[in-house]
Write an enzyme that holds these catalytic residues in place. Structure first.
Site, PDB file in Angstrom:
ATOM      1  N   THR A  70       0.840  -1.212   0.000  1.00 58.84           N
ATOM      2  CA  THR A  70       0.000   0.000   0.000  1.00 58.84           C
ATOM      3  C   THR A  70       0.870   1.257   0.000  1.00 58.84           C
ATOM      4  OG1 THR A  70      -1.535  -1.245   1.364  1.00 58.84           O
ATOM      5  CG2 THR A  70      -1.902   1.111   1.260  1.00 58.84           C
ATOM      6  N   VAL A  91       6.451   7.386  12.492  1.00 57.51           N
ATOM      7  CA  VAL A  91       5.667   7.797  13.665  1.00 57.51           C
ATOM      8  C   VAL A  91       4.523   8.719  13.236  1.00 57.51           C
ATOM      9  CG1 VAL A  91       5.741   8.913  15.926  1.00 57.51           C
ATOM     10  CG2 VAL A  91       7.753   7.688  15.087  1.00 57.51           C
ATOM     11  N   GLY A 127      -6.694  -0.483   4.602  1.00 59.45           N
ATOM     12  CA  GLY A 127      -5.221  -0.432   4.521  1.00 59.45           C
ATOM     13  C   GLY A 127      -4.559   0.273   5.691  1.00 59.45           C
ATOM     14  N   LYS A 140       6.356   3.291  18.135  1.00 56.01           N
ATOM     15  CA  LYS A 140       6.393   4.727  17.787  1.00 56.01           C
ATOM     16  C   LYS A 140       6.751   5.556  19.014  1.00 56.01           C
ATOM     17  CE  LYS A 140       2.947   3.965  14.183  1.00 56.01           C
ATOM     18  NZ  LYS A 140       1.507   3.857  13.905  1.00 56.01           N
TER      19      LYS A 140
END
Ligand code: HSE
Length: 437
Positions: A14, A134, A189, A207
């Site tokens: 994606t 992030v 997605g 993250k």
């Protein structure tokens, strides 16, 4: 115009496909902005024949991403394979060692190997850019690393996983089941290849560990994060939160405390009126509190092809704008060798308010027993609400307690005591409350 920047992309899922599409569609704009063309000259992916809706016929195909990473015919290696080991790790390391700049969206890789990779990048004088790792499209890395120089960060927290925020938002707004919302997040997605990474909080933790390093100048320590996901959040919690003026969000929080740095990921009650409570759906938000700036809140699309591609393309453009001989700044704000060891604060010392939902037998003395356990542990209550469980729960009641600031240790002792008293019919639910403006 300077020579074109030659980009090799590994991973055409994606995000990779979106990056290739954006680079093709925005060639003219990017060339003007960067003073040189950005050209995708090589690619590598698992399936060569798959129709991705983009023309990659002029790019050289590599079956092995590590060969692509080492190729002398690229200037930048873009890693969009994913995973904290294996091909992604090997290829990024190979690219840096070969003196190629690297752009990656791989938070799991950085959470595990970020400091070691930064050392290699700094040694070879190349860039390791990771804005997309992030909070998707939000430029939080650049903001923290470049725009906030001189600030001392006291707390950084945020909604860092689009899938979880999407699920919690739809569960609250539409009363839908957890599973139905997760399926939609996968279809759109947003979710990781293995969605347990999203819903059990690992993705948020990866993250957060990167933000913690940037915020506090310490080495990345993702394994030290206290972790709870959202899979045990029920409609009963969401309704009770709303009744009490709160909304449930999966937050990642890192803050400086007297005993060290607290890093935690868990479902959190935030006041409904707070700004972060208005962050809905796949949107992410990061709040950064500092001595000079006060509180900064960035919000924007946190997952999906285009949001992530925006950050990746921004990172590639930064490389295109840099000139040979230019001294690149350190990857995590301080030279990797100067990052301090991470000093962990114990979760048991965490101080804050708590939401406790108990399902109890409807009989004499239960309320008094709960109140006694609270008092014995010096927990002061802000509110107590009791109501029926529902049509099939005539002999049971739900008791919801909201505490004033107390400690994690006191709450754990009190809940353990209440459980031992034998009045509970179900597992108790404990959700931390976070101060948010
Ligand atoms: N699965 C991640 C999310 C993708 O839902 O936020 C972006 O890192």
């Amino acid at each position: 115009m300077a020579e074109a920047l030659r980009v090799g992309i590994a991973g055409l899922g994606t995000v990779g496909s979106s990056v290739a599409r954006v680079l093709a569609e925005k060639t003219a704009e990017l060339s003007r902005q960067c003073g040189r063309e950005i050209a995708v000259t090589a690619v590598s992916a698992r399936s060569r024949g798959r129709d991705r809706g983009i023309d990659l016929s002029s790019a050289v195909w590599f079956d092995d991403p590590v060969d692509l990473a080492r190729s002398a015919d690229i200037d930048v290696f873009v890693e969009l394979i994913g995973g904290d080991n294996g091909a992604a790790h090997e290829a990024v390391k190979a690219a840096l060692e070969a003196g190629r700049h690297v752009v990656t969206a791989n938070k799991a890789l950085l959470a595990k190997h970020g400091v070691a990779l930064a050392e290699i990048a700094e040694k070879h004088g190349v860039l390791l850019n990771y804005e997309a790792a992030v909070a998707g499209g939000i430029p939080v890395i650049k903001t923290m690393r470049e725009a906030m120089a001189g600030n001392t960060v006291t707390r950084v927290f945020g909604i860092l996983n689009g899938t979880c925020n999407y699920i919690l938002t739809r569960m609250e707004a539409e009363g839908l089941s957890f599973d139905a919302c997760l399926k939609d997040a996968q279809r759109l997605g947003y979710a990781e290849a293995d969605p347990t990474f999203d819903i059990e909080g690992h993705d948020t933790a990866h993250k957060l560990s990167i933000l913690t390093s940037l915020a506090f100048g310490c080495r990345i320590s993702a394994g030290d994060i206290y972790l709870e996901g959202i899979s045990n959040i029920t409609q009963a919690d969401i309704r009770a939160a709303a009744e009490l003026g709160y909304r449930i969000k999966l937050l990642g929080v890192a803050q400086r405390t007297e005993s060290g740095i607290e890093q935690r990921v868990h479902p959190t009650m935030v006041p409904t009126a707070s700004v972060i409570a208005q962050v809905h759906g796949v949107t992410n938000a990061v709040a950064i509190e500092t001595d000079i700036l006060g509180e900064l809140l960035l919000s924007g699309p946190g997952a999906g092809g285009n949001a992530t591609a925006s950050a990746v393309v921004g990172d590639i453009a930064d490389i295109a704008k840099s000139r040979p001989g230019f001294q690149h700044g350190p990857v995590f704000g301080l030279p990797a060798k100067e990052l301090r060891p991470y000093k962990k604060a114990q979760m048991r010392s965490h101080a804050g308010g708590y939401f406790i939902r108990l399902t109890v037998y409807d009989r004499l003395g239960v309320f008094a027993a709960i109140a006694k356990r609270m008092a014995d542990n010096e927990i002061s209550l802000e509110s107590i609400v009791q109501h029926g469980v529902g049509p099939d729960g005539e002999d049971r009641k739900t008791v919801i307690l909201v505490t004033h600031e107390t400690t994690e240790a006191a709450v754990r002792r009190a809940v353990e005591g209440i459980t031992k008293d034998g009045h509970l019919t179900d597992k108790p639910q404990v959700i931390r409350i976070e101060r948010a403006g």
